[in-house]
Write a protein that holds these residues in place. Sequence first.
Motif, PDB file in Angstrom:
ATOM      1  N   TYR A  46      -2.735   1.297  35.598  1.00  0.00           N
ATOM      2  CA  TYR A  46      -1.284   1.263  35.621  1.00  0.00           C
ATOM      3  C   TYR A  46      -0.689   2.022  34.438  1.00  0.00           C
ATOM      4  N   LYS A  47      -1.333   1.952  33.278  1.00  0.00           N
ATOM      5  CA  LYS A  47      -0.847   2.674  32.099  1.00  0.00           C
ATOM      6  C   LYS A  47      -0.808   4.170  32.358  1.00  0.00           C
ATOM      7  N   GLN A  48      -1.844   4.690  33.015  1.00  0.00           N
ATOM      8  CA  GLN A  48      -1.893   6.115  33.328  1.00  0.00           C
ATOM      9  C   GLN A  48      -0.811   6.489  34.335  1.00  0.00           C
ATOM     10  N   VAL A  49      -0.551   5.582  35.280  1.00  0.00           N
ATOM     11  CA  VAL A  49       0.518   5.815  36.248  1.00  0.00           C
ATOM     12  C   VAL A  49       1.858   5.943  35.533  1.00  0.00           C
ATOM     13  N   GLN A  50       2.107   5.028  34.593  1.00  0.00           N
ATOM     14  CA  GLN A  50       3.361   5.061  33.852  1.00  0.00           C
ATOM     15  C   GLN A  50       3.488   6.338  33.024  1.00  0.00           C
ATOM     16  N   GLU A  51       2.394   6.814  32.482  1.00  0.00           N
ATOM     17  CA  GLU A  51       2.426   8.069  31.725  1.00  0.00           C
ATOM     18  C   GLU A  51       2.820   9.229  32.635  1.00  0.00           C
ATOM     19  N   GLN A  52       2.253   9.259  33.851  1.00  0.00           N
ATOM     20  CA  GLN A  52       2.604  10.311  34.805  1.00  0.00           C
ATOM     21  C   GLN A  52       4.077  10.219  35.195  1.00  0.00           C
ATOM     22  N   LEU A  53       4.544   9.009  35.469  1.00  0.00           N
ATOM     23  CA  LEU A  53       5.937   8.837  35.883  1.00  0.00           C
ATOM     24  C   LEU A  53       6.900   9.244  34.768  1.00  0.00           C
ATOM     25  N   ASN A  54       6.532   8.968  33.526  1.00  0.00           N
ATOM     26  CA  ASN A  54       7.386   9.378  32.406  1.00  0.00           C
ATOM     27  C   ASN A  54       7.501  10.901  32.345  1.00  0.00           C
ATOM     28  N   VAL A  55       6.378  11.584  32.558  1.00  0.00           N
ATOM     29  CA  VAL A  55       6.390  13.049  32.576  1.00  0.00           C
ATOM     30  C   VAL A  55       7.264  13.562  33.715  1.00  0.00           C
ATOM     31  N   LEU A  56       7.134  12.929  34.874  1.00  0.00           N
ATOM     32  CA  LEU A  56       7.906  13.353  36.043  1.00  0.00           C
ATOM     33  C   LEU A  56       9.398  13.088  35.854  1.00  0.00           C
ATOM     34  N   ARG A  57       9.731  11.950  35.250  1.00  0.00           N
ATOM     35  CA  ARG A  57      11.148  11.638  35.003  1.00  0.00           C
ATOM     36  C   ARG A  57      11.782  12.685  34.092  1.00  0.00           C
ATOM     37  N   GLN A  58      11.057  13.039  33.039  1.00  0.00           N
ATOM     38  CA  GLN A  58      11.578  14.031  32.098  1.00  0.00           C
ATOM     39  C   GLN A  58      11.736  15.385  32.777  1.00  0.00           C
ATOM     40  N   ALA A  59      10.738  15.756  33.602  1.00  0.00           N
ATOM     41  CA  ALA A  59      10.810  17.036  34.309  1.00  0.00           C
ATOM     42  C   ALA A  59      11.981  17.060  35.287  1.00  0.00           C
ATOM     43  N   ALA A  60      12.196  15.958  35.992  1.00  0.00           N
ATOM     44  CA  ALA A  60      13.311  15.881  36.944  1.00  0.00           C
ATOM     45  C   ALA A  60      14.643  16.034  36.212  1.00  0.00           C
ATOM     46  N   LEU A  61      14.740  15.420  35.042  1.00  0.00           N
ATOM     47  CA  LEU A  61      15.962  15.513  34.251  1.00  0.00           C
ATOM     48  C   LEU A  61      16.223  16.943  33.808  1.00  0.00           C
ATOM     49  N   GLU A  62      15.161  17.619  33.354  1.00  0.00           N
ATOM     50  CA  GLU A  62      15.310  18.990  32.873  1.00  0.00           C
ATOM     51  C   GLU A  62      15.619  19.961  34.007  1.00  0.00           C
ATOM     52  N   ILE A  63      15.024  19.727  35.176  1.00  0.00           N
ATOM     53  CA  ILE A  63      15.254  20.617  36.312  1.00  0.00           C
ATOM     54  C   ILE A  63      16.627  20.376  36.930  1.00  0.00           C
ATOM     55  N   GLY A  64      17.106  19.141  36.829  1.00  0.00           N
ATOM     56  CA  GLY A  64      18.408  18.811  37.391  1.00  0.00           C
ATOM     57  C   GLY A  64      18.342  18.015  38.675  1.00  0.00           C
ATOM     58  N   TYR A  65      17.204  17.310  38.890  1.00  0.00           N
ATOM     59  CA  TYR A  65      17.068  16.477  40.083  1.00  0.00           C
ATOM     60  C   TYR A  65      17.511  15.043  39.796  1.00  0.00           C
ATOM     61  N   ARG A  66      18.036  14.405  40.804  1.00  0.00           N
ATOM     62  CA  ARG A  66      18.425  12.996  40.710  1.00  0.00           C
ATOM     63  C   ARG A  66      17.327  12.163  41.353  1.00  0.00           C
ATOM     64  N   VAL A  67      16.637  11.356  40.557  1.00  0.00           N
ATOM     65  CA  VAL A  67      15.523  10.547  41.067  1.00  0.00           C
ATOM     66  C   VAL A  67      16.063   9.340  41.814  1.00  0.00           C
ATOM     67  N   VAL A  68      15.730   9.246  43.086  1.00  0.00           N
ATOM     68  CA  VAL A  68      16.209   8.136  43.904  1.00  0.00           C
ATOM     69  C   VAL A  68      15.078   7.202  44.319  1.00  0.00           C
ATOM     70  N   TYR A  69      13.826   7.592  44.055  1.00  0.00           N
ATOM     71  CA  TYR A  69      12.710   6.742  44.478  1.00  0.00           C
ATOM     72  C   TYR A  69      11.467   7.097  43.671  1.00  0.00           C
TER      73      TYR A  69
END
Length: 212
Positions: free
Chosen positions: A69-92
């Motif tokens: 689960y810790k590794q999953v959270q690390e991946q999701l944190n990377v994805l959240r930051q990337a979505a923010l920088e690209i300009g995507y709105r995370v809905v799920y």
Amino acid sequence: MKPKEAARLLGVTARCLRKWAQSGKVVTVRTPGGHYRYPLESILKALQNGRIQDDSEHSAALYARALRYKQVQEQLNVLRQAALEIGYRVVYEEYDLQRGHQMGLGLQRLLLLARGNAFRTVLITSYSRLGWLGAVDPRFFHLVFALLGVHLIPLSPFEESVGPAELLDDFHLLHQILSEYLGAMGRQANRKILWALERIRKGYSLEEDWVV
């Protein structure tokens, strides 16, 4: 879908699923033999209830897969930051904790929601999150999501983010599965590979006779 399959996909107990059926939240049908089944469209509707639905070009879902689960959270944190920088709105957000060749329930839910137009883009850290040891051509994943009207974006399309321990576990599982399809000579050779992989996993030396 069978009751057990539907309940697992929805993330609820069989008892809860029955209550949903009684209240009309999900639809049931009966087979000629008298067994209850749940239509896929009904399960899809139940999955979408209570979730943000946004079919704009900037809506995105995140998907992660790892051993822990810790590794999953690390991946999701990377994805959240990337979505923010690209300009995507995370809905799920979705994830799976399993490894190997089996398709996780999280990925199944992601595909069902994509079919229901819950988002327009899926972000993953690399193709290894969806595939297994590169056994499936990455273009296949793009095709699957494209048929659902969804864009698939890997952050590292040319560099897999699989750690040595996870890769070793996947190789071990691969050879366990292969043993079911090999002949006598193939199984004998495969046992030696499994023996070697097991010793590597435990940190032992391979400087011994390969006798299994």
